[in-house]
Design a protein around this motif. Structure first.
Motif, PDB file in Angstrom:
ATOM      1  N   ARG A   7       0.840  -1.189   0.000  1.00  0.00           N
ATOM      2  CA  ARG A   7       0.000   0.000   0.000  1.00  0.00           C
ATOM      3  C   ARG A   7       0.878   1.242   0.000  1.00  0.00           C
ATOM      4  O   ARG A   7       1.980   1.222   0.535  1.00  0.00           O
ATOM      5  N   LYS A   8       0.354   2.308  -0.599  1.00  0.00           N
ATOM      6  CA  LYS A   8       1.065   3.588  -0.606  1.00  0.00           C
ATOM      7  C   LYS A   8       0.409   4.479   0.446  1.00  0.00           C
ATOM      8  O   LYS A   8      -0.815   4.609   0.489  1.00  0.00           O
ATOM      9  N   TYR A   9       1.240   5.079   1.287  1.00  0.00           N
ATOM     10  CA  TYR A   9       0.762   5.921   2.372  1.00  0.00           C
ATOM     11  C   TYR A   9       1.428   7.285   2.330  1.00  0.00           C
ATOM     12  O   TYR A   9       2.522   7.438   1.786  1.00  0.00           O
ATOM     13  N   GLU A  10       0.751   8.252   2.953  1.00  0.00           N
ATOM     14  CA  GLU A  10       1.404   9.509   3.282  1.00  0.00           C
ATOM     15  C   GLU A  10       1.290   9.665   4.788  1.00  0.00           C
ATOM     16  O   GLU A  10       0.288   9.286   5.392  1.00  0.00           O
ATOM     17  N   LEU A  11       2.340  10.192   5.375  1.00  0.00           N
ATOM     18  CA  LEU A  11       2.415  10.371   6.818  1.00  0.00           C
ATOM     19  C   LEU A  11       2.835  11.802   7.087  1.00  0.00           C
ATOM     20  O   LEU A  11       3.796  12.290   6.482  1.00  0.00           O
ATOM     21  N   LEU A  98      -3.074   6.083   0.497  1.00  0.00           N
ATOM     22  CA  LEU A  98      -3.309   6.704  -0.804  1.00  0.00           C
ATOM     23  C   LEU A  98      -3.725   5.696  -1.864  1.00  0.00           C
ATOM     24  O   LEU A  98      -4.546   5.997  -2.725  1.00  0.00           O
ATOM     25  N   GLU A  99      -3.115   4.516  -1.813  1.00  0.00           N
ATOM     26  CA  GLU A  99      -3.355   3.523  -2.846  1.00  0.00           C
ATOM     27  C   GLU A  99      -3.285   2.134  -2.223  1.00  0.00           C
ATOM     28  O   GLU A  99      -2.443   1.877  -1.365  1.00  0.00           O
ATOM     29  N   ASP A 100      -4.152   1.252  -2.661  1.00  0.00           N
ATOM     30  CA  ASP A 100      -4.233  -0.089  -2.095  1.00  0.00           C
ATOM     31  C   ASP A 100      -3.833  -1.124  -3.145  1.00  0.00           C
ATOM     32  O   ASP A 100      -3.946  -0.884  -4.345  1.00  0.00           O
ATOM     33  N   GLU A 101      -3.379  -2.266  -2.694  1.00  0.00           N
ATOM     34  CA  GLU A 101      -3.051  -3.406  -3.544  1.00  0.00           C
ATOM     35  C   GLU A 101      -2.068  -3.085  -4.669  1.00  0.00           C
ATOM     36  O   GLU A 101      -2.354  -3.274  -5.852  1.00  0.00           O
ATOM     37  N   ILE A 102      -0.911  -2.589  -4.291  1.00  0.00           N
ATOM     38  CA  ILE A 102       0.162  -2.332  -5.245  1.00  0.00           C
ATOM     39  C   ILE A 102       0.985  -3.611  -5.358  1.00  0.00           C
ATOM     40  O   ILE A 102       1.521  -4.091  -4.361  1.00  0.00           O
ATOM     41  N   PRO A 103       1.102  -4.198  -6.557  1.00  0.00           N
ATOM     42  CA  PRO A 103       1.900  -5.412  -6.694  1.00  0.00           C
ATOM     43  C   PRO A 103       3.393  -5.107  -6.499  1.00  0.00           C
ATOM     44  O   PRO A 103       3.863  -4.007  -6.794  1.00  0.00           O
ATOM     45  N   GLU A 104       4.123  -6.085  -6.005  1.00  0.00           N
ATOM     46  CA  GLU A 104       5.536  -5.897  -5.697  1.00  0.00           C
ATOM     47  C   GLU A 104       6.350  -5.510  -6.924  1.00  0.00           C
ATOM     48  O   GLU A 104       7.306  -4.751  -6.839  1.00  0.00           O
ATOM     49  N   ASP A 105       5.948  -5.978  -8.103  1.00  0.00           N
ATOM     50  CA  ASP A 105       6.703  -5.665  -9.312  1.00  0.00           C
ATOM     51  C   ASP A 105       6.524  -4.210  -9.768  1.00  0.00           C
ATOM     52  O   ASP A 105       7.255  -3.738 -10.634  1.00  0.00           O
ATOM     53  N   ARG A 106       5.570  -3.473  -9.184  1.00  0.00           N
ATOM     54  CA  ARG A 106       5.366  -2.065  -9.546  1.00  0.00           C
ATOM     55  C   ARG A 106       6.133  -1.097  -8.636  1.00  0.00           C
ATOM     56  O   ARG A 106       6.240   0.088  -8.928  1.00  0.00           O
ATOM     57  N   ILE A 107       6.716  -1.598  -7.559  1.00  0.00           N
ATOM     58  CA  ILE A 107       7.419  -0.747  -6.599  1.00  0.00           C
ATOM     59  C   ILE A 107       8.634  -0.053  -7.216  1.00  0.00           C
ATOM     60  O   ILE A 107       8.845   1.132  -6.964  1.00  0.00           O
ATOM     61  N   PRO A 108       9.453  -0.715  -8.038  1.00  0.00           N
ATOM     62  CA  PRO A 108      10.572   0.015  -8.654  1.00  0.00           C
ATOM     63  C   PRO A 108      10.113   1.232  -9.472  1.00  0.00           C
ATOM     64  O   PRO A 108      10.796   2.255  -9.506  1.00  0.00           O
TER      65      PRO A 108
END
Length: 131
Positions: A7-11, A98-108
């Protein structure tokens, strides 16, 4: 094989206005340590400086603001919030998904997009003439 989802977060966290630079850096280091040790990636950290609060918090009218974006596995933000609760200099924090269910291959792609790009000088076509 299942792809792990992130997941993508803002803090945003607020540090007491009388905290020294060294004390503020300790808070930043603790947050970044949890991110590094956990299953997470720091995308950006912005120090917004000392600002006036919208309302008084613990007899404080100002605080140092820090904005962080990160990609993390579920549960990492719980640990970050636990650490921030224990730190005396942190007076408030808020984590937003901010965003849910981000696959690991999209992190780069996300980390590359968050990296500061070097600015190229403007092309001759972009310049405005004063004539």
């Amino acid at each position: 094989m299942a792809i792990k989802k992130y997941r993508k977060y803002e803090l945003i966290y607020l540090i007491q206005p009388e905290a020294t630079e060294e004390e503020r850096q300790k808070v930043h280091d603790r947050v970044e340590h949890v991110i590094e040790e956990g299953d997470a990636w720091l995308l950006s950290r912005e120090d917004w400086g000392k600002r006036k609060l919208a309302y008084e918090i613990g007899k404080q009218n100002k605080a140092y603001y820090t904005y962080v974006t990160l990609v993390a596995a579920p549960g990492v933000t719980t640990e970050i919030e636990r650490i921030l609760r224990m730190l005396d200099h942190c007076i408030r924090f808020m984590t937003i998904k901010l965003e849910d269910e981000i696959p690991e291959d999209r992190i780069p792609d996300l980390t590359a997009a968050a990296a500061p790009e070097s600015k190229a000088p403007p092309a001759d076509d972009d310049e405005v003439s004063n004539g």
